[in-house]
Scaffold this motif. Sequence first.
Motif, mmCIF file in Angstrom:
data_model
loop_
_atom_site.group_PDB
_atom_site.id
_atom_site.type_symbol
_atom_site.label_atom_id
_atom_site.label_comp_id
_atom_site.label_asym_id
_atom_site.label_seq_id
_atom_site.Cartn_x
_atom_site.Cartn_y
_atom_site.Cartn_z
ATOM 1 N N ALA A 129 0.765 -1.207 -0.111
ATOM 2 C CA ALA A 129 0.533 0.195 0.125
ATOM 3 C C ALA A 129 0.587 1.117 0.267
ATOM 4 N N ASP A 130 2.209 1.103 0.170
ATOM 5 C CA ASP A 130 3.097 1.985 0.326
ATOM 6 C C ASP A 130 4.024 2.209 -0.619
ATOM 7 N N LEU A 131 3.900 1.827 -2.058
ATOM 8 C CA LEU A 131 4.485 1.829 -2.870
ATOM 9 C C LEU A 131 3.884 2.501 -4.523
ATOM 10 N N THR A 132 4.950 3.574 -4.506
ATOM 11 C CA THR A 132 4.246 4.377 -5.535
ATOM 12 C C THR A 132 5.094 4.779 -6.637
ATOM 13 N N VAL A 133 5.152 5.272 -8.088
ATOM 14 C CA VAL A 133 5.941 5.314 -9.200
ATOM 15 C C VAL A 133 6.193 6.688 -9.146
ATOM 16 N N ILE A 134 7.241 5.985 -10.091
ATOM 17 C CA ILE A 134 7.804 7.182 -10.502
ATOM 18 C C ILE A 134 8.406 7.510 -11.908
ATOM 19 N N VAL A 135 7.799 8.124 -13.283
ATOM 20 C CA VAL A 135 7.411 7.313 -13.670
ATOM 21 C C VAL A 135 8.659 8.986 -14.645
ATOM 22 N N PHE A 136 9.178 8.546 -15.687
ATOM 23 C CA PHE A 136 10.211 10.283 -16.828
ATOM 24 C C PHE A 136 10.672 9.554 -17.757
ATOM 25 N N THR A 137 10.916 10.700 -18.409
ATOM 26 C CA THR A 137 11.782 10.464 -20.085
ATOM 27 C C THR A 137 13.000 10.511 -20.199
ATOM 28 N N PRO A 138 13.647 9.398 -19.905
ATOM 29 C CA PRO A 138 15.226 10.014 -19.990
ATOM 30 C C PRO A 138 15.632 11.160 -21.340
ATOM 31 N N THR A 139 15.863 12.611 -20.460
ATOM 32 C CA THR A 139 16.427 12.839 -21.388
ATOM 33 C C THR A 139 18.186 13.463 -21.814
ATOM 34 N N ALA A 140 19.455 12.577 -20.979
ATOM 35 C CA ALA A 140 20.646 12.885 -20.809
ATOM 36 C C ALA A 140 21.028 11.844 -20.253
ATOM 37 N N ALA A 141 21.627 11.080 -20.729
ATOM 38 C CA ALA A 141 22.352 9.342 -19.972
ATOM 39 C C ALA A 141 23.956 10.041 -18.784
ATOM 40 N N PHE A 142 24.404 9.641 -18.293
ATOM 41 C CA PHE A 142 25.784 10.091 -18.057
ATOM 42 C C PHE A 142 26.194 8.916 -17.443
ATOM 43 N N SER A 143 27.691 8.112 -17.970
ATOM 44 C CA SER A 143 28.513 7.336 -16.880
ATOM 45 C C SER A 143 29.238 7.540 -16.215
ATOM 46 N N GLN A 144 28.723 7.279 -14.523
ATOM 47 C CA GLN A 144 29.198 7.502 -13.582
ATOM 48 C C GLN A 144 30.258 6.286 -12.821
ATOM 49 N N THR A 145 30.704 5.550 -13.803
ATOM 50 C CA THR A 145 32.037 4.087 -13.322
ATOM 51 C C THR A 145 32.949 5.212 -12.688
ATOM 52 N N PRO A 146 33.200 5.103 -11.603
ATOM 53 C CA PRO A 146 34.443 5.363 -11.602
ATOM 54 C C PRO A 146 36.112 5.144 -12.068
ATOM 55 N N GLY A 147 36.394 5.997 -12.450
ATOM 56 C CA GLY A 147 37.533 6.691 -13.108
ATOM 57 C C GLY A 147 37.536 7.534 -14.032
ATOM 58 N N PRO A 148 38.474 7.852 -15.125
ATOM 59 C CA PRO A 148 39.113 8.699 -15.657
ATOM 60 C C PRO A 148 37.314 9.937 -16.288
ATOM 61 N N ARG A 149 36.372 8.537 -16.871
ATOM 62 C CA ARG A 149 35.259 9.217 -17.599
ATOM 63 C C ARG A 149 34.511 9.674 -17.235
ATOM 64 N N ALA A 150 34.320 9.211 -15.783
ATOM 65 C CA ALA A 150 33.065 9.286 -14.412
ATOM 66 C C ALA A 150 32.515 10.256 -15.162
ATOM 67 N N GLY A 151 31.046 10.717 -14.852
ATOM 68 C CA GLY A 151 30.296 11.890 -15.376
ATOM 69 C C GLY A 151 30.439 12.133 -17.077
ATOM 70 N N GLN A 152 31.380 11.648 -17.718
ATOM 71 C CA GLN A 152 30.608 11.516 -19.244
ATOM 72 C C GLN A 152 29.713 11.419 -19.820
ATOM 73 N N ALA A 153 29.401 12.514 -20.247
ATOM 74 C CA ALA A 153 27.794 11.618 -20.683
ATOM 75 C C ALA A 153 27.822 11.401 -22.286
ATOM 76 N N ILE A 154 26.500 9.851 -22.198
ATOM 77 C CA ILE A 154 26.318 9.040 -23.111
ATOM 78 C C ILE A 154 25.932 10.093 -23.975
ATOM 79 N N VAL A 155 24.301 10.083 -23.718
ATOM 80 C CA VAL A 155 23.321 10.803 -25.302
ATOM 81 C C VAL A 155 23.151 11.945 -24.415
ATOM 82 N N GLY A 156 22.789 12.950 -24.936
ATOM 83 C CA GLY A 156 21.544 14.014 -25.312
ATOM 84 C C GLY A 156 22.232 15.116 -23.426
ATOM 85 N N ALA A 157 23.265 14.961 -23.450
ATOM 86 C CA ALA A 157 23.893 15.828 -22.154
ATOM 87 C C ALA A 157 24.269 17.374 -22.981
ATOM 88 N N ALA A 158 23.046 17.890 -22.062
ATOM 89 C CA ALA A 158 23.017 20.088 -22.682
ATOM 90 C C ALA A 158 24.211 20.139 -22.068
#
Lengths: 158, 445
Positions: A129-158
């Motif tokens: 009864a406590d569950l709810t859903v948050i729905v959205f359209t991703p417009t930007a994606a970033f890799s945050q795997t630790p390392g030199p490329r962390a934070g790099q936009a994968i696609v759509g980053a403005a």
Amino acid sequence: MIDHDNAAFIQTGVAISLASCGADRVPNNVRALGCKLVDGGQRVAIFVRASQARAVVANIAENGRVAAVFSLPSSNRTLQLKGSDAQTSAFDTTDLTLIERHTEAFLCEVLPEGVSEIAVRTIHAYSPADLTVIVFTPTAAFSQTPGPRAGQAIVGAA
Amino acid sequence: MSVRIDTIRECLDGVIPGLIATCDADGVPNMAYLSQVQFVDLEHVALSYQFFNKTRQNVLVNPTVRLLLTSHLTAGQYRLSLRYLRTETAGPLFEQMKAKLAGIASHTGMSGVFKLLGSDVYRILDIEQLPGPTLALPPPSVNYLTALRRCSDRLAACDHFENLLNTAVDCLGSEFAIHHLMLLMYDDAGQRLYTLASRGYPASGVGSEIPVGAGVIGVCARERTPIRIGYTTSEYAYGRAIRENAAASGLSAALETAIPLPGLPEAASQLAVPITAFDRLVGVIYVESTADLHFGYDDEDALVAFAAQLGMAIAHHQQVADAAEEPAANEPGPSPPTGKPLAVRHFSGSDSVFLDDDYLIKGVAGAILWALVQDHAERGRTSFSNKELRIDPRIRLPGVSDNLEARLVLLQRRLDERRAGVTLVKTGRGRFALSVERPLQLIAS
């Protein structure tokens, strides 16, 4: 927006969490219990406990902005998706199996890290009864795997 | 009511990584995992700054952040409201976090990737516990308050320095259930620490040395702050740390290397706590374990409190020994020993002393022994006092603050371990006797 690889990735045993931000520029965050793709893979639906997500839900109602992070403990692979059209919708109990499946997959990931099964199950405990859903359209994606490329936009980053 | 940070410190050691939410100038939220959160005090925590990433950019624009922490023991979740204050790039807090991060990086396969650029200090505005079930905290392995009370009583009952040293080591084992430990004293002039006692190793390592700044022990001494690591890391492994630090500081020649530092070859958890008295560094207590995350904040707190009492007690016993009256300088010794002579060779440059062909000790302790055996050979003396050693020009003590009692215990222990027929025996406050079972043949080199 989400390629097949990332679409599959966010539905494995990843840790999922959401962040929002209010008009006062104060952020909020909450841990999630699973997710699924909707609208032909164009949107992401993330399951949260409403009792823990009140501030996030309030921010989203105000501005629709959201950031979701998916991280696989065994590899540290981490993906962040952002969107600005987030909405809250009612939880469909047929998705309970997705939450259960996600908890089991997540357990396989973290038990080798030394976290006890009872602790993981308690962290993921919910009442339907406590569950709810948050729905959205991703417009930007970033890799945050630790390392030199962390934070790099994968696609759509403005 | 806001939760107190000191009651949820198990959340900070990164078993379940924290999540930091920030917000950019346009109000776009961002979330990132945190390698480390460091308890500073009841009103402050510090977060590790490793990369100039989106989180960093956002914090500089909007300093209020939200941190989500989770206890791996109780499953409790906590949302902290924090406000960024400043970044520290050197000093005790930075070194504490740098050492901890080295362990975390090694454990998560991120050695060489995780590097601490700064310790970001935040004010705690609020801590909210999220709704949800929790587990009872498992009972602690040690009741630290009881342990500390018993240790206080035991340390207070010691009547001289060596007794204090033995009691301190016993307390760490029996009251705190620590099975691998070293007690090192600080040599201010030599910028190093020497091992005076240990427990839980095949060889005592008494007399072994470590430069200030090397490894967990050396950084603890330099910064005068506890250093705690939860996982094995080569960055703070002693062999490497000693070599690199000694080479960098030009200490290689002077450093004791003939006596190996004791220690677990595969220590996962390490904790070093400074012993201080009257704002001066006296030494370091070092404890270790092969288990990951064996020592937590509570262990650290308990050892810091223990070390504070030990430091004051050491200072007291040193003062008493130094102030004690001198004994008669030329009291007759026992009848001269007979048997095969023992060659005592002294090298003046390093004050190294060899018994027959076996290395014994060097430095201040070597100079003390050489002075004692000279007086014994020339005048048959066996009784000595701390007071006269302090002013003896042959010994060149580094300074009045140097702990002569500790130097004497070091020498006594090295002699006892060697079993060559020469021993030091405590005979009273600030007094001791040289016992010689074989004729000595002194060779100055």
